[in-house]
Design an enzyme around this catalytic site. Structure first.
Site, PDB file in Angstrom:
ATOM      1  N   GLY A 164       0.992   1.349  12.339  1.00 44.86           N
ATOM      2  CA  GLY A 164      -0.205   2.118  12.056  1.00 44.86           C
ATOM      3  C   GLY A 164      -0.084   3.597  12.350  1.00 44.86           C
ATOM      4  O   GLY A 164      -1.086   4.291  12.488  1.00 44.86           O
ATOM      5  N   GLU A 200      14.817   8.029  12.654  1.00 47.35           N
ATOM      6  CA  GLU A 200      15.262   7.820  11.286  1.00 47.35           C
ATOM      7  C   GLU A 200      15.238   9.144  10.523  1.00 47.35           C
ATOM      8  O   GLU A 200      14.512  10.069  10.895  1.00 47.35           O
ATOM      9  CB  GLU A 200      14.342   6.844  10.554  1.00 47.35           C
ATOM     10  CG  GLU A 200      14.468   5.404  10.976  1.00 47.35           C
ATOM     11  CD  GLU A 200      13.559   4.497  10.192  1.00 47.35           C
ATOM     12  OE1 GLU A 200      13.778   3.288  10.248  1.00 47.35           O
ATOM     13  OE2 GLU A 200      12.611   4.986   9.532  1.00 47.35           O
ATOM     14  N   LYS A 201      16.019   9.211   9.475  1.00 50.37           N
ATOM     15  CA  LYS A 201      15.966  10.363   8.575  1.00 50.37           C
ATOM     16  C   LYS A 201      14.583  10.433   7.948  1.00 50.37           C
ATOM     17  O   LYS A 201      14.027   9.423   7.513  1.00 50.37           O
ATOM     18  CB  LYS A 201      17.025  10.214   7.471  1.00 50.37           C
ATOM     19  CG  LYS A 201      17.026  11.327   6.432  1.00 50.37           C
ATOM     20  CD  LYS A 201      17.468  12.646   7.012  1.00 50.37           C
ATOM     21  CE  LYS A 201      17.525  13.729   5.939  1.00 50.37           C
ATOM     22  NZ  LYS A 201      17.817  15.053   6.517  1.00 50.37           N
ATOM     23  N   TYR A 202      13.986  11.609   7.937  1.00 49.23           N
ATOM     24  CA  TYR A 202      12.667  11.792   7.336  1.00 49.23           C
ATOM     25  C   TYR A 202      12.831  12.078   5.853  1.00 49.23           C
ATOM     26  O   TYR A 202      13.503  13.039   5.464  1.00 49.23           O
ATOM     27  CB  TYR A 202      11.932  12.947   8.019  1.00 49.23           C
ATOM     28  CG  TYR A 202      10.552  13.228   7.460  1.00 49.23           C
ATOM     29  CD1 TYR A 202       9.497  12.373   7.736  1.00 49.23           C
ATOM     30  CD2 TYR A 202      10.325  14.345   6.662  1.00 49.23           C
ATOM     31  CE1 TYR A 202       8.230  12.627   7.233  1.00 49.23           C
ATOM     32  CE2 TYR A 202       9.062  14.608   6.157  1.00 49.23           C
ATOM     33  CZ  TYR A 202       8.016  13.748   6.447  1.00 49.23           C
ATOM     34  OH  TYR A 202       6.759  13.994   5.950  1.00 49.23           O
ATOM     35  N   LEU A 203      12.243  11.238   5.023  1.00 47.10           N
ATOM     36  CA  LEU A 203      12.334  11.408   3.581  1.00 47.10           C
ATOM     37  C   LEU A 203      11.156  12.255   3.099  1.00 47.10           C
ATOM     38  O   LEU A 203      10.020  12.067   3.545  1.00 47.10           O
ATOM     39  CB  LEU A 203      12.330  10.047   2.887  1.00 47.10           C
ATOM     40  CG  LEU A 203      13.472   9.098   3.303  1.00 47.10           C
ATOM     41  CD1 LEU A 203      13.347   7.767   2.587  1.00 47.10           C
ATOM     42  CD2 LEU A 203      14.829   9.730   3.032  1.00 47.10           C
ATOM     43  N   GLU A 287      10.572  -1.980   7.569  1.00 48.93           N
ATOM     44  CA  GLU A 287      10.123  -3.045   8.457  1.00 48.93           C
ATOM     45  C   GLU A 287       9.803  -4.293   7.663  1.00 48.93           C
ATOM     46  O   GLU A 287       9.732  -4.256   6.431  1.00 48.93           O
ATOM     47  CB  GLU A 287       8.889  -2.617   9.266  1.00 48.93           C
ATOM     48  CG  GLU A 287       7.652  -2.358   8.429  1.00 48.93           C
ATOM     49  CD  GLU A 287       6.466  -1.950   9.288  1.00 48.93           C
ATOM     50  OE1 GLU A 287       6.459  -2.269  10.499  1.00 48.93           O
ATOM     51  OE2 GLU A 287       5.536  -1.319   8.757  1.00 48.93           O
ATOM     52  N   ARG A 291       3.626 -11.946   8.232  1.00 47.35           N
ATOM     53  CA  ARG A 291       2.255 -12.448   8.098  1.00 47.35           C
ATOM     54  C   ARG A 291       1.755 -12.180   6.695  1.00 47.35           C
ATOM     55  O   ARG A 291       2.443 -11.560   5.875  1.00 47.35           O
ATOM     56  CB  ARG A 291       1.342 -11.726   9.093  1.00 47.35           C
ATOM     57  CG  ARG A 291       1.395 -10.207   8.934  1.00 47.35           C
ATOM     58  CD  ARG A 291       0.296  -9.486   9.670  1.00 47.35           C
ATOM     59  NE  ARG A 291       0.515  -8.054   9.740  1.00 47.35           N
ATOM     60  CZ  ARG A 291       0.258  -7.190   8.766  1.00 47.35           C
ATOM     61  NH1 ARG A 291      -0.200  -7.626   7.608  1.00 47.35           N
ATOM     62  NH2 ARG A 291       0.472  -5.895   8.925  1.00 47.35           N
ATOM     63  N   VAL A 294      -2.883  -7.480   3.968  1.00 43.70           N
ATOM     64  CA  VAL A 294      -4.229  -7.170   3.494  1.00 43.70           C
ATOM     65  C   VAL A 294      -4.256  -7.138   1.966  1.00 43.70           C
ATOM     66  O   VAL A 294      -5.190  -7.627   1.328  1.00 43.70           O
ATOM     67  CB  VAL A 294      -4.700  -5.808   4.058  1.00 43.70           C
ATOM     68  CG1 VAL A 294      -6.058  -5.417   3.476  1.00 43.70           C
ATOM     69  CG2 VAL A 294      -4.774  -5.851   5.576  1.00 43.70           C
ATOM     70  N   ARG A 337      -9.410  -0.563  -0.705  1.00 47.35           N
ATOM     71  CA  ARG A 337      -9.951  -0.983   0.588  1.00 47.35           C
ATOM     72  C   ARG A 337     -11.232  -0.181   0.842  1.00 47.35           C
ATOM     73  O   ARG A 337     -11.186   1.055   0.904  1.00 47.35           O
ATOM     74  CB  ARG A 337      -8.947  -0.725   1.708  1.00 47.35           C
ATOM     75  CG  ARG A 337      -7.634  -1.456   1.543  1.00 47.35           C
ATOM     76  CD  ARG A 337      -6.814  -1.358   2.820  1.00 47.35           C
ATOM     77  NE  ARG A 337      -5.466  -1.877   2.635  1.00 47.35           N
ATOM     78  CZ  ARG A 337      -4.624  -2.139   3.626  1.00 47.35           C
ATOM     79  NH1 ARG A 337      -4.989  -1.916   4.876  1.00 47.35           N
ATOM     80  NH2 ARG A 337      -3.415  -2.617   3.388  1.00 47.35           N
TER      81      ARG A 337
END
Length: 447
Positions: A164, A200-203, A287, A291, A294, A337
């Site tokens: 999040g 991590e490398k920032y894209l 990641e 589960r 949404v 949403r």
């Protein structure tokens, strides 16, 4: 098949699970806090157990109370929905130890994918492409600077636990690194009780693409296509669509096959979602969510497969019953949403629903527990509804969404409906030309 399932959740997802169970002839048990006594899923369930006061830690996160409710009602299985205890490996293990079935993956797989570092290592070993980054947690400033130089700026510092957007900071150069590293660790510690971070490398302008998979207990794995979840604000998804307007047929087939192969190597079971960043034709694993998501309804829209029903069937020991070649993709689906929030400041707006009318018609679905007179409690996530549309093409789905948004009436509280009405008229969105940073720029322009 199970005779009785306890639903360890609340709101629209609890109602969604109840409906799937009812269609399968399975009785349901709704657990609820004192704040949710009048919730729709509580009204409709076969049995109801109050498990505590409004605070989530004393009710929906109270493992002992939920297991006690399952025991006294004689439930065969527990469906955790999403959020709360859905990715809590200890809870999944406790369910099994109490002789019930956890409707989801094994505790070991939840544990493996719940830590971002071990998940990335497992994904890499299973053949998934990963974002260049640190091999493990970054425990000192010296390590942070060393990894930043090796990876190449800008870099993203991320919490190993949780999600999040908590514990996530960008460092664009060595000067920013020290402060970003400290802030990420402190934020992660406060949010998750675990201050470990990795890098991590920032894209620059990636899309957020996720692949929905199903795997049974007998080694069969299928993917149900991709979802584009790039429209996010502060790392929270706002609108999703399937399939992604950014992928061509070859890219779609390639990433689907890679995901299925990886899941088979991991020996995973039940539903899961592998999330990627996609930029310049390349996918990078970020990641895996162990589960239900949404945004699962848009996958149901383009495949005709009931994901909750499949979760229950797999947990009960049934085989998938179809192969990848038998999965059919049709049309386009979009989900909005709807949150009980001020559409400009995004401040939560709980309160009483004075008037309610949901849209309908061909290709329109609303997942919500709202009704006139219902009081939205202030204790939980502000999402109160999901509006899902399906059409034969993206343009048809978009026109249907505009029409459905125009019909949707929620009175008594502020909602994000006006934001969605503006969003679906924007030319960039209409053309499918957006990335994970686009929505925040859109919000700034329109506020």
């Amino acid at each position: 098949m199970f005779e009785k399932v306890l639903i360890a959740n609340r709101g629209e997802i609890a109602l969604r699970i109840h409906r799937a169970c009812r269609e399968m002839g399975i009785r349901t048990v709704a657990v609820h806090s004192t704040a949710d006594t009048d919730a729709m899923h509580v009204r409709l369930a076969d049995e109801v157990v109050c498990i505590g006061p409004p605070q989530a830690r004393e009710s929906y996160l109270n493992k002992a109370a939920i297991l006690s409710a399952a025991t006294i009602t004689g439930a065969d299985a527990i469906h955790p929905g999403y959020g709360f205890l859905s990715e809590n490996a200890d809870f999944a293990q406790m369910v099994e130890e109490h002789g019930m079935v956890f409707i989801g993956p094994s505790p070991d797989h939840i544990r493996l994918m719940g830590d971002k570092i071990t998940a990335k290592q497992a994904a890499k070993a299973a053949g998934l492409p990963v974002v260049p980054g640190s091999e493990g947690s970054i425990d000192t400033v010296e390590q942070a600077l060393e990894n930043g130089a090796a990876i190449g700026y800008p870099v993203l510092i991320k919490a190993t636990a949780g999600g999040g957007g908590k514990g996530m900071k960008v460092a664009r150069n060595a000067e920013e690194m020290v402060e970003a590293w400290k802030m990420a660790r402190n934020e992660a510690k406060a949010a998750f009780g675990n201050g470990d971070v990795y890098m991590e490398k920032y894209l620059g302008r990636p899309r957020h693409i996720e692949i929905q998979i199903l795997a049974d207990n007998y080694g069969s794995v299928v993917h149900l296509g991709e979802r584009d979840c790039s429209l996010q604000r502060k790392h929270q998804k706002v609108l999703e669509e399937a399939p992604s307007p950014a992928l061509n047929a070859d890219q779609r087939e390639k990433i689907g096959q890679i995901a299925c192969t990886a899941i088979a190597k991991l020996g995973y079971r039940n539903a899961g979602t592998i999330e990627f960043l996609f930029e310049n034709g390349e996918f990078y694993f970020i990641e895996m969510n162990t589960r239900l998501q949404v945004e699962h309804p848009i996958t149901e829209g383009i495949t005709g497969i009931d994901l909750v029903r499949e979760q229950i069937r797999i947990a009960a020991g049934a085989p998938l019953g179809y192969t990848q070649s038998e999965v059919r993709f049709a049309g386009h689906a979009i989900e909005c949403r709807i949150n009980a929030e001020d559409p400009q400041s995004f401040v939560p707006c709980p309160g009483r629903i004075e008037g309610y009318h949901s849209p309908g018609g061909l290709g329109v679905r609303v997942d919500s527990g709202l009704y006139s007179g219902y009081r939205i409690p202030p204790h939980y996530d502000s999402m109160i509804a999901k509006l899902i549309v399906h059409g034969n093409s993206r343009n048809e789905a978009l026109m249907r969404l505009r029409r459905a948004l125009g019909e949707y009436v929620i009175e008594g509280v502020k909602t994000t409906l006006p934001l969605h009405n503006r969003l679906v008229q924007d030319s960039d969105f209409v053309n499918g030309d957006y990335d994970i940073h686009w929505l925040e720029r859109f919000v700034e322009r329109n506020n």
